[in-house]
Write an enzyme that holds these catalytic residues in place. Structure first.
Site, PDB file in Angstrom:
ATOM      1  N   HIS A  12       0.827  -1.227   0.000  1.00 30.54           N
ATOM      2  CA  HIS A  12       0.000   0.000   0.000  1.00 30.54           C
ATOM      3  C   HIS A  12       0.859   1.275   0.000  1.00 30.54           C
ATOM      4  O   HIS A  12       0.480   2.278   0.616  1.00 30.54           O
ATOM      5  CB  HIS A  12      -0.958  -0.016   1.200  1.00 30.54           C
ATOM      6  CG  HIS A  12      -0.275  -0.011   2.540  1.00 30.54           C
ATOM      7  ND1 HIS A  12      -0.734  -0.743   3.621  1.00 30.54           N
ATOM      8  CD2 HIS A  12       0.826   0.635   2.999  1.00 30.54           C
ATOM      9  CE1 HIS A  12       0.051  -0.536   4.667  1.00 30.54           C
ATOM     10  NE2 HIS A  12       1.018   0.303   4.305  1.00 30.54           N
ATOM     11  N   HIS A  59      -1.646   4.587   9.916  1.00 28.86           N
ATOM     12  CA  HIS A  59      -0.287   5.122  10.109  1.00 28.86           C
ATOM     13  C   HIS A  59      -0.296   6.454  10.851  1.00 28.86           C
ATOM     14  O   HIS A  59       0.605   7.266  10.684  1.00 28.86           O
ATOM     15  CB  HIS A  59       0.403   5.329   8.763  1.00 28.86           C
ATOM     16  CG  HIS A  59       0.574   4.101   7.927  1.00 28.86           C
ATOM     17  ND1 HIS A  59      -0.470   3.426   7.341  1.00 28.86           N
ATOM     18  CD2 HIS A  59       1.687   3.426   7.558  1.00 28.86           C
ATOM     19  CE1 HIS A  59      -0.013   2.406   6.649  1.00 28.86           C
ATOM     20  NE2 HIS A  59       1.285   2.368   6.762  1.00 28.86           N
ATOM     21  N   HIS A 192      10.115  -3.959   4.133  1.00 29.34           N
ATOM     22  CA  HIS A 192      10.583  -2.577   3.991  1.00 29.34           C
ATOM     23  C   HIS A 192      10.901  -1.968   5.344  1.00 29.34           C
ATOM     24  O   HIS A 192      10.334  -2.365   6.357  1.00 29.34           O
ATOM     25  CB  HIS A 192       9.634  -1.688   3.186  1.00 29.34           C
ATOM     26  CG  HIS A 192       8.252  -1.450   3.731  1.00 29.34           C
ATOM     27  ND1 HIS A 192       7.328  -2.442   3.971  1.00 29.34           N
ATOM     28  CD2 HIS A 192       7.613  -0.290   4.054  1.00 29.34           C
ATOM     29  CE1 HIS A 192       6.184  -1.912   4.391  1.00 29.34           C
ATOM     30  NE2 HIS A 192       6.342  -0.604   4.469  1.00 29.34           N
ATOM     31  N   GLU A 239       4.174  -5.155   8.635  1.00 27.80           N
ATOM     32  CA  GLU A 239       2.807  -5.062   8.097  1.00 27.80           C
ATOM     33  C   GLU A 239       2.332  -6.375   7.487  1.00 27.80           C
ATOM     34  O   GLU A 239       1.141  -6.541   7.208  1.00 27.80           O
ATOM     35  CB  GLU A 239       2.737  -3.968   7.025  1.00 27.80           C
ATOM     36  CG  GLU A 239       2.887  -2.563   7.586  1.00 27.80           C
ATOM     37  CD  GLU A 239       2.937  -1.479   6.517  1.00 27.80           C
ATOM     38  OE1 GLU A 239       2.777  -0.308   6.856  1.00 27.80           O
ATOM     39  OE2 GLU A 239       3.151  -1.806   5.319  1.00 27.80           O
TER      40      GLU A 239
HETATM   41  C1  DHB Z   1       6.218   3.382   2.126  1.00 24.63           C
HETATM   42  C2  DHB Z   1       5.661   2.122   2.429  1.00 24.63           C
HETATM   43  C3  DHB Z   1       4.584   2.016   3.328  1.00 24.63           C
HETATM   44  O1  DHB Z   1       4.013   0.831   3.686  1.00 24.63           O
HETATM   45  C4  DHB Z   1       4.041   3.161   3.910  1.00 24.63           C
HETATM   46  O2  DHB Z   1       2.971   3.019   4.721  1.00 24.63           O
HETATM   47  C5  DHB Z   1       4.605   4.405   3.638  1.00 24.63           C
HETATM   48  C6  DHB Z   1       5.690   4.511   2.740  1.00 24.63           C
HETATM   49  C7  DHB Z   1       7.335   3.525   1.127  1.00 24.63           C
HETATM   50  O3  DHB Z   1       7.971   2.542   0.757  1.00 24.63           O
HETATM   51  O4  DHB Z   1       7.582   4.664   0.702  1.00 24.63           O
HETATM   52 FE    FE Z   2       2.592   1.140   5.422  1.00 26.37          FE
END
Ligand code: DHB
Ligand code: FE
Length: 277
Positions: A12, A59, A192, A239
């Site tokens: 997302h 978030h 990530h 997540e």
């Molecule tokens: C990014 C990924 C995410 O899951 C998020 O909530 C905000 C930013 C990203 O990779 O930029």
């Molecule tokens: Fe996220």
């Protein structure tokens, strides 16, 4: 009784919203990501769900660090997006399915999940962007029930607990006295990390093993603590708990109808799965 028709899991990343606003879907950077949704669009066209239960993590738009429920279930008539600071355009409001919301809340509390029920709720990019990927015209043909899992502030619920939450939601959907066709959507991940010394961290081996496990051995990831998942998938890669809850809702076995994995979108390893019971 209601029919749980299938499940979709997707990343997302906010940059998706900017790509949609600028019509960049066919650009070389974005094409491998957006093209992967074509089979999902075909499946949605054939399956035509009436309602989507969405496991996602807020978030900081609806819940902030001052009040952070572990599990929250929406029971609002409508859900709206709002400015999160990412520069994303707002999307049309989502119609809630209050009948299913209260049925899920009853069933979850009966199953001893101490959830927070929310009769007002803003939904952030973790819900609005996956919905826009599934229905690019944003003329939402479905009602929604948001189920929010805290992945922002420790302590987080365990992978085992999130899987069990999903199992309880899945049972409740199947027991719901309705003719509705219900799909489940899980958003977030895959690996990530946006901050700290490991910013930019991605773990392809782990992500692929995790995606395989959702079909072959769905409880595989429940052996890991939240801290171990952060180590393996990154602070925000945790997540993937949303994917586990979604998989739990499908029950004992699931077939994979489609999957995609693409590195990177922004700082994230993007994943997509379409699963049928
Ligand atoms: C990014 C990924 C995410 O899951 C998020 O909530 C905000 C930013 C990203 O990779 O930029
Ligand atoms: Fe996220």
């Amino acid at each position: 009784m209601a029919n749980l028709v299938g499940a979709i899991t997707t990343s997302h990343v906010p940059a998706i919203g900017r790509a949609i606003a600028r019509n960049l879907q066919k650009e070389p950077y974005w094409r491998p990501f957006f093209d992967a949704f074509a089979p999902v669009h075909r499946w949605l066209g054939q399956t035509r769900p009436d309602t989507v239960v969405v496991f996602y993590n807020d978030h900081g738009l609806n819940f902030f660090l001052d009040k952070m429920p572990t599990f929250a279930v929406g029971a609002a008539p409508t859900y709206t997006s709002a400015d999160e600071g990412w520069g994303l355009a707002s999307v049309p409001p989502f119609e809630g399915d209050q009948d299913l919301s209260w049925h899920l809340i009853d069933a979850l509390v009966e199953d001893e999940f101490d959830i927070t029920s929310c009769q007002e709720m803003h939904v952030d990019h973790a819900l609005t962007l996956p919905m826009s990927l599934l229905w690019p015209d944003q003329a939402w043909p479905v009602k929604v029930v948001p189920v929010c899992i805290n992945t922002v502030q420790f302590p987080l619920p365990s992978a085992k607990r999130c899987y069990a939450l999903g199992e309880s939601v899945g049972r409740a959907i199947r027991n719901w006295d309705s003719e509705a066709r219900v799909a489940v959507l899980g958003t977030g991940g895959l690996s990530h990390q946006l901050d700290g010394q490991r910013a930019g961290f991605i773990n392809k081996d782990f992500d692929l093993q995790f995606m395989d496990s959702l079909v072959e051995d769905p409880k595989w990831a429940t052996q890991f603590s939240s801290r171990e998942l952060v180590e393996k998938a990154g602070t925000q890669g945790v997540e993937l708990l949303m994917w586990l809850a979604t998989r739990g809702a499908l029950g004992a076995s699931a077939r994979c109808l489609h999957r995609n994995y693409h590195i990177p979108i922004s700082n994230t390893a993007s994943g997509l799965m379409l699963l049928a019971p």
